[in-house]
Scaffold this active site. Structure first.
Site, PDB file in Angstrom:
ATOM      1  N   HIS A 260      50.200  41.278  43.727  1.00  0.00           N
ATOM      2  CA  HIS A 260      48.824  41.201  43.231  1.00  0.00           C
ATOM      3  C   HIS A 260      48.181  42.567  43.396  1.00  0.00           C
ATOM      4  O   HIS A 260      48.347  43.229  44.413  1.00  0.00           O
ATOM      5  CB  HIS A 260      48.026  40.162  44.029  1.00  0.00           C
ATOM      6  N   ASN A 262      44.331  44.788  42.119  1.00  0.00           N
ATOM      7  CA  ASN A 262      43.143  44.928  41.286  1.00  0.00           C
ATOM      8  C   ASN A 262      42.330  46.129  41.757  1.00  0.00           C
ATOM      9  O   ASN A 262      42.269  46.426  42.949  1.00  0.00           O
ATOM     10  CB  ASN A 262      42.293  43.648  41.277  1.00  0.00           C
ATOM     11  N   TYR A 263      41.744  46.850  40.796  1.00  0.00           N
ATOM     12  CA  TYR A 263      40.895  48.002  41.087  1.00  0.00           C
ATOM     13  C   TYR A 263      39.687  47.945  40.167  1.00  0.00           C
ATOM     14  O   TYR A 263      39.823  47.630  38.978  1.00  0.00           O
ATOM     15  CB  TYR A 263      41.671  49.317  40.923  1.00  0.00           C
ATOM     16  N   GLY A 416      31.786  26.585  35.437  1.00  0.00           N
ATOM     17  CA  GLY A 416      32.182  26.361  34.051  1.00  0.00           C
ATOM     18  C   GLY A 416      32.776  27.550  33.340  1.00  0.00           C
ATOM     19  O   GLY A 416      32.667  27.659  32.118  1.00  0.00           O
ATOM     20  N   GLU A 420      41.456  28.778  31.636  1.00  0.00           N
ATOM     21  CA  GLU A 420      42.717  29.510  31.501  1.00  0.00           C
ATOM     22  C   GLU A 420      42.633  30.882  32.165  1.00  0.00           C
ATOM     23  O   GLU A 420      43.611  31.365  32.730  1.00  0.00           O
ATOM     24  CB  GLU A 420      43.079  29.663  30.015  1.00  0.00           C
TER      25      GLU A 420
END
Length: 458
Positions: A260, A262-263, A416, A420
């Protein structure tokens, strides 16, 4: 009969008192941000997971009743570095960075509490047939320039998406990414790519987004340090900009680890009623490894690459961010970490901006050399049903962390967002067995022990 009635009334009043305390507590700012006692709407403090799907982005696990966030930290773990006062805005904004094609502005609800007000104003996404040269809007002026921090960060994450996807497809030897491109009328957009059921990859997602929105004034006021000069002044809405890359890679072979990373970068402009106020900015991100079986040389290689990237900028970064990563990916109800860590940081703005932009770039460029050599060594190793079953059990832990503790996931499910996009970080398959205990001394036990007792790998 009279005594019975009095008893029932007493029980009812006690219950009402408990519910009232819960209701009032629900509107309190979390004490972790040193703002205890200041009231604010429920939706103001929320998650900061990146872009289109929720990935881990914060220093401590938390429990989220309805749409408010309350930090909970295991007493036996040292607390990671205290974020700057900007962290509250960062966490809320980054959670709202796109959510695929969902609006990202749902209300959420609770059995007890009324629906919260809209947390952030973000326009609904529109599907696009082609990738634009930039998602920055021309009205940004100098910030629209390719030489601006926004322009260079967008270029960095799009280049990183291309390089990682090319490496993933090459390792798979046949699978291809499905791509969705989306934009918003007022500026911003994203590119979501997913490879599923390939030869090597069970599921791999690599996504980027650029988002414009508006923070509610309550969020800005709560996150801003108290100033006697403006205690009686209520700021107006606060425009923000956010951009980032986020990815989870799940290989099929149980000897090949999940990755995993993320940046992200974001800014807030001056409140609309306070023109000229200073712009705020932050960087965050990290890369972490989640294997089912330990190959010590693989873990050492992975951590060595992370350390090398950190050491180019500050020798204190790796030990600091490695500890932060170990502390964040803690599954409280299991008493263990999700995997074997890496680096993690959030709300960094106490260094030179150019230095942090270069640091985030170096970290994202380190993903392929840190991970792909491990995949090449492990993707074709023979394995048994026993090995696969253990991988599926560990995938179950991955699911538990993301659905129970990850801020972006829990908030997105309650508000909400596009389902996906929210759940794309989850594996295709996972397994739960009742009271499963690996035999002491087994390879499975060694992995579990390392997840319970984080190690220094280098």
């Amino acid at each position: 009969m009279g005594l019975l009635i009095l008893y029932l009334i007493s029980v009812h009043l006690t219950s009402l008192s408990f519910e009232l305390k819960r209701f009032l507590a629900f509107f309190q700012v979390p004490s972790s941000d040193n703002l205890t006692g200041k009231t604010m709407p429920m939706a103001t403090f929320s998650s900061s997971s990146l872009a289109f799907f929720p990935l881990s982005s914060f220093p401590t696990p938390l429990t989220i009743p309805s749409t408010s966030a309350t930090l909970t930290f295991p007493s036996f773990l040292p607390k990671p570095p205290t974020p700057t006062p900007a962290s509250s805005r960062s966490r809320m904004m980054m959670m709202m960075m796109g959510r695929g094609r969902g609006t990202g502005t749902g209300t959420g609800s609770s059995r007890i509490f009324p629906p919260p007000p809209k947390a952030v104003a973000i326009e609904k996404e529109t599907p696009e047939n082609e990738r634009p040269s930039t998602f920055l809007r021309e009205s940004d002026g100098d910030n629209h320039s390719p030489s601006s921090v926004r322009g260079r960060f967008e270029k960095m994450i799009r280049d990183a998406q291309d390089s990682v996807c090319q490496a993933i497809e090459a390792a798979d030897g046949g699978g291809n990414f499905k791509e969705d491109v989306w934009s918003r009328p007022g500026g911003g957009g994203g590119i979501s790519r997913v490879l599923q059921d390939g030869a090597v990859w069970e599921k791999a997602g690599v996504n980027v987004s650029v988002v414009y929105g508006v923070m509610p004034p309550e969020a800005y006021r709560a996150a801003k340090p108290a100033d006697s000069a403006d205690l009686n002044h209520k700021p107006g809405p606060v425009p923000f900009f956010a951009a980032g890359i986020s990815s989870v890679l799940h290989p099929k072979n149980p000897f090949a680890p999940t990755l995993h990373f993320n940046y992200r970068y974001f800014e807030t402009d001056a409140p609309k009623d306070t023109p000229g106020a200073p712009r705020q900015w932050w960087f965050g991100g990290g890369t972490d490894l989640t294997p089912a079986y330990i190959f010590e040389e693989d873990v050492k290689h992975f951590h060595s690459v992370q350390k090398s990237a950190c050491d180019k900028f500050d020798p204190s970064f790796y030990p600091l961010f490695k500890k932060w990563c170990d502390d964040y990916f803690y599954i409280k109800h299991r008493g263990e970490r999700r995997g074997l860590g890496g680096i993690f940081f959030d709300d960094l703005n106490n260094y030179d901006q150019e230095m942090l932009l270069s640091f985030a770039t170096e970290c994202s460029n380190s993903v392929v050399p840190a991970y792909l050599p491990i995949i090449e060594k492990r993707k074709d190793m023979p394995f048994t049903d026993h090995h696969k079953a253990w991988q599926q059990l560990r995938r179950g832990r991955y699911v538990e962390f993301n659905l129970v503790y990850d801020r972006g996931t829990t908030f997105g499910l309650k508000t909400g967002g596009r389902i996906e996009s929210i759940l794309v970080s989850l594996p295709l398959t996972a397994r739960w067995e009742y009271d499963h205990q690996p035999a002491e001394g087994s390879e499975e036990w060694k992995l579990l022990d390392a997840c319970i007792n984080p190690k220094e790998w280098i």
